[in-house]
Design an enzyme around this catalytic site. Sequence first.
Site, PDB file in Angstrom:
ATOM      1  N   GLY A   1       5.497 -49.534  77.324  1.00 53.79           N
ATOM      2  CA  GLY A   1       5.778 -50.631  76.404  1.00 53.79           C
ATOM      3  C   GLY A   1       7.240 -50.644  76.016  1.00 53.79           C
ATOM      4  O   GLY A   1       7.842 -49.590  75.792  1.00 53.79           O
TER       5      GLY A   1
ATOM      6  N   ARG B   1      -0.636 -61.114  50.409  1.00 54.76           N
ATOM      7  CA  ARG B   1      -1.171 -61.838  51.565  1.00 54.76           C
ATOM      8  C   ARG B   1      -2.688 -61.908  51.606  1.00 54.76           C
ATOM      9  O   ARG B   1      -3.257 -62.954  51.873  1.00 54.76           O
ATOM     10  CB  ARG B   1      -0.716 -61.161  52.853  1.00 54.76           C
ATOM     11  CG  ARG B   1       0.623 -61.627  53.304  1.00 54.76           C
ATOM     12  CD  ARG B   1       1.017 -61.023  54.600  1.00 54.76           C
ATOM     13  NE  ARG B   1       2.438 -61.295  54.780  1.00 54.76           N
ATOM     14  CZ  ARG B   1       3.205 -60.738  55.708  1.00 54.76           C
ATOM     15  NH1 ARG B   1       2.696 -59.876  56.543  1.00 54.76           N
ATOM     16  NH2 ARG B   1       4.475 -61.049  55.799  1.00 54.76           N
TER      17      ARG B   1
ATOM     18  N   HIS C   1      -2.755 -61.236  62.224  1.00 50.73           N
ATOM     19  CA  HIS C   1      -1.299 -61.099  62.300  1.00 50.73           C
ATOM     20  C   HIS C   1      -0.849 -59.682  62.651  1.00 50.73           C
ATOM     21  O   HIS C   1       0.101 -59.490  63.386  1.00 50.73           O
ATOM     22  CB  HIS C   1      -0.721 -61.507  60.947  1.00 50.73           C
ATOM     23  CG  HIS C   1       0.773 -61.506  60.893  1.00 50.73           C
ATOM     24  ND1 HIS C   1       1.541 -62.201  61.793  1.00 50.73           N
ATOM     25  CD2 HIS C   1       1.644 -60.910  60.034  1.00 50.73           C
ATOM     26  CE1 HIS C   1       2.836 -62.021  61.498  1.00 50.73           C
ATOM     27  NE2 HIS C   1       2.925 -61.236  60.455  1.00 50.73           N
TER      28      HIS C   1
ATOM     29  N   GLU D   1       2.989 -50.330  66.695  1.00 48.41           N
ATOM     30  CA  GLU D   1       1.745 -50.954  66.229  1.00 48.41           C
ATOM     31  C   GLU D   1       0.504 -50.368  66.888  1.00 48.41           C
ATOM     32  O   GLU D   1      -0.589 -50.400  66.326  1.00 48.41           O
ATOM     33  CB  GLU D   1       1.804 -52.479  66.438  1.00 48.41           C
ATOM     34  CG  GLU D   1       0.715 -53.212  65.653  1.00 48.41           C
ATOM     35  CD  GLU D   1       0.881 -54.718  65.594  1.00 48.41           C
ATOM     36  OE1 GLU D   1       2.009 -55.223  65.781  1.00 48.41           O
ATOM     37  OE2 GLU D   1      -0.139 -55.394  65.349  1.00 48.41           O
TER      38      GLU D   1
ATOM     39  N   SER E   1       6.577 -52.632  59.379  1.00 46.96           N
ATOM     40  CA  SER E   1       6.197 -52.340  60.768  1.00 46.96           C
ATOM     41  C   SER E   1       7.418 -52.232  61.672  1.00 46.96           C
ATOM     42  O   SER E   1       7.471 -51.358  62.539  1.00 46.96           O
ATOM     43  CB  SER E   1       5.219 -53.380  61.307  1.00 46.96           C
ATOM     44  OG  SER E   1       5.580 -54.662  60.889  1.00 46.96           O
TER      45      SER E   1
END
Lengths: 235, 537
Positions: B8, B266, B326, B350, B366
């Site tokens: 990644g 949120r 999300h 993540e 994040s």
Amino acid sequence: MKIRIRRYHAMRKPSSVVQEWEIPDGLTLLEALAWIKEKKDPTLTFRSGCRSSVCGSCSVRVNGKERLACGYKPKEGDLVEPIRFAPILKDLMVDQKAAFDTLKRAKTWLESFRSDAVVTPKEEKRTELQSDCILCHSCYSACPVYESDAQFLGPFALTRDWRYIADPREGEPMGKIEAIQAKGVWDCTLCGECTAVCPQGIDPKSDILMLRTKSVQSGYNDPNMEQFGSFGLDF
Amino acid sequence: MYDVLIIGSGGAGLSAALAARDTGAKVAVLGKNYPTRSQTSMAQGGINAALGHVTPDSVQSHIADTLKSADTLGDEKRISRLCEKGPDAMKWLDRLGTPFSRLEDGRVAQRRLGGAAAARACYAQDYTGLKILHTLYDNTLKSEVEFLDEYFLLNFIVEESRVLGVTAIEMKSGEVKAIGAKSIVIASGGYSGLYRGFTTNSVATTGDGIAAAIRAGCVLGDMEFIQFHPTALEKSGILISESARGAGGKLLDGAGERFVDELKPRDVVAKAIWEKIESGESVYLDIRHLGEEFIEENLPQERKLARFYEGVDPVKDLIPIKPVAHYTMGGIEVDESHMSAVDGLFAAGECANAHVHGANRLGGNSLLETIVFGREAGENAAAFAKAHGEVKPASSEQFEKDRNFVAAIGHFTNQIDFYEKREFMGKIFYRNVGIIRNEMGLKGVLSVIRQMQKELPFMGIADKSKECNTNLTDFIEFGNMVELAEVVLIAAIGRNESRGAHQREDFPKKDDEKFAGVHSLAWKEAGTLCNEFKGLA
Ligand SMILES: Cc1cc2nc3c(=O)[nH]c(=O)nc-3n(C[C@H](O)[C@H](O)[C@H](O)COP(=O)(O)OP(=O)(O)OC[C@H]3O[C@@H](n4cnc5c(N)ncnc54)[C@H](O)[C@@H]3O)c2cc1C
Ligand code: SF4
Ligand code: SF4
Ligand code: FES
């Protein structure tokens, strides 16, 4: 609505055909391509990612102009083709390795960090637009010099060099300036095709002009001018 | 043979690569997309660091905000390390040349995001992720990191609980390859893609690395915690950033009435919107009163997105919105050194569960995690490679299995259309494993998912060519999604309480007596999924 897509597969005969598809209204071109793949023909091949014009995956040509598929709404009869001057792998997917490799040749990075540099908002704004580049490769597909010379460094690599050269934090810009003398700033014809197709509104042509000025200031000359220079003396 | 192989090439992968390379290790990064196309490019809001450039701030306050949001599922020690290293991470990014937005005096600008006691998020206009990712990429070119671009990870090669390499499809040729490495860092992103059609995420976020990890013997944790963003465009799920509400944007129901304090966290806002939508109403974001001039100056990106993707002009129209998936808090369980249950196999970003977000991630944390823990994981992986050296696999079993499997997919009968199933899974996940859940809905979806697992051999692909077969990789991604879907569901069914992003209609209260600090864990034994709530009384 009908759109046409140029398909390519090396093993088929003929290897390239144009197919027509009836698609639902209101989709982006990328959604339309996904719709065809998922509902009609799973062999249709293209790249995608963010769906929101920021990852640079999905450039194609529509009626001869470079577009991000996710940032374009198709119109009746549109012809969709892969971007140019890179080997087509399959359908709308081209091999982008060579174009990415121009970055390394142009040394597009901060060579040496100046810890005493102060980056004011004014300084930062000078290259804000250049650093908006999403490496979508549209500009390479539009560049006539890149078409005829695969060794040409190309618009996004040159823009990125300018972005670092103009950064007050760069302590050693000379390596980059040297790297763009051959097959770089002087090979560009300043035609502006790259600027016309950039989805981010970046102007590589102006950046190349800045790089030329910087090159001259650093003691390099336009190799094309030298010939004229000697001619001038004879005159 | 690489010392460190990274899976990644988002923020976490490239940070790990640079850190590993700095130790002199031979490093390669393998990704299914070209590096700059990773989802990290999409992050807009910012990256947290307690610099206090704009309002007074402290590392202590950053820790406190993060712990609070994690709601007993955050590990104080690791959160402290993350927050303490925030200012240093910013210094590092600055040295690499990241073009952050600046204050008049030249210091990096910061803004306030939801849940933060201070203006803590450093940003680069609305392009924070893009500019960080591209700067990291430029630096990997400088430091001669190798790239295996458009290689699709299939599985890890593991012998005697030590990772020895991976199998992957080189997409250009379609060949399955085995690639050896002394250590590996998984940085393959999250799994919001399970909510296909109902997520802000890139289409590539299908959890492949996490699925391969559980198959390889890793433990997954807290997979039921998935954060929903309150304001995505109704048609496309494309994110309209929090700044629209921060600037005074209002949320209106079908009758044009306000129904929630827009600046609440949120999960609270998302829940209020969801309740309206469930009762059959539409919900809109209204910024008309801010005026064209203000919108053009402060929210140009939002206006552009709403016009293009939704066909409305926020200067004079309401923007139809819905909350969508999300960010996925759960992932591969790692220890203090970011190593998973398999020796030499690290994870960061993540895809990992490093116990810093717990039940709810704070905006801006994040990206910070990708940089700080990405670098740590890269360094530790390089140290592991040095300490343990090279081990050649005793058998080529994994490689042969995967090569045969990929070849066999071409012969699957393709009687059931997996694209249709993928779309259906997105819908039922959104409705039943979304913002508000209950046992009946969750169990219903579980039985559908188990059915899909059985049906996989009857699905298949229409594209039989080897080269660039995205029909094939779509199908393998779908297989990974189905694998992870089961893990998410079992954890969500077992957590009989409401905490952070996991809200149960049938257990509406937080049950601290039973579930405080209790993590859901999942792993495989001889191919069978096992699970446990660790520490459950
Ligand atoms: C719209 C949006 C806005 C956001 N805004 C913010 C923000 O303002 N602040 C913040 O802190 N966070 C934000 N986030 C979250 C943040 O962007 C992500 O959590 C973070 O970027 C994840 O980075 P990563 O490196 O872990 O993974 P990613 O960037 O997702 O990269 C994953 C990589 O893994 C590779 N990969 C995946 N599967 C395979 C496979 N099978 N084989 C090979 N390679 C594979 C991919 O190619 C990719 O390179 C936002 C997210 C979204 C979607
Ligand atoms: S300069 Fe513009 S056209 Fe060229 S790669 Fe960057 S964003 Fe694309
Ligand atoms: S201006 Fe230069 S770089 Fe741009 S398209 Fe023309 S020749 Fe190429
Ligand atoms: S999908 Fe990312 S730019 Fe189009």
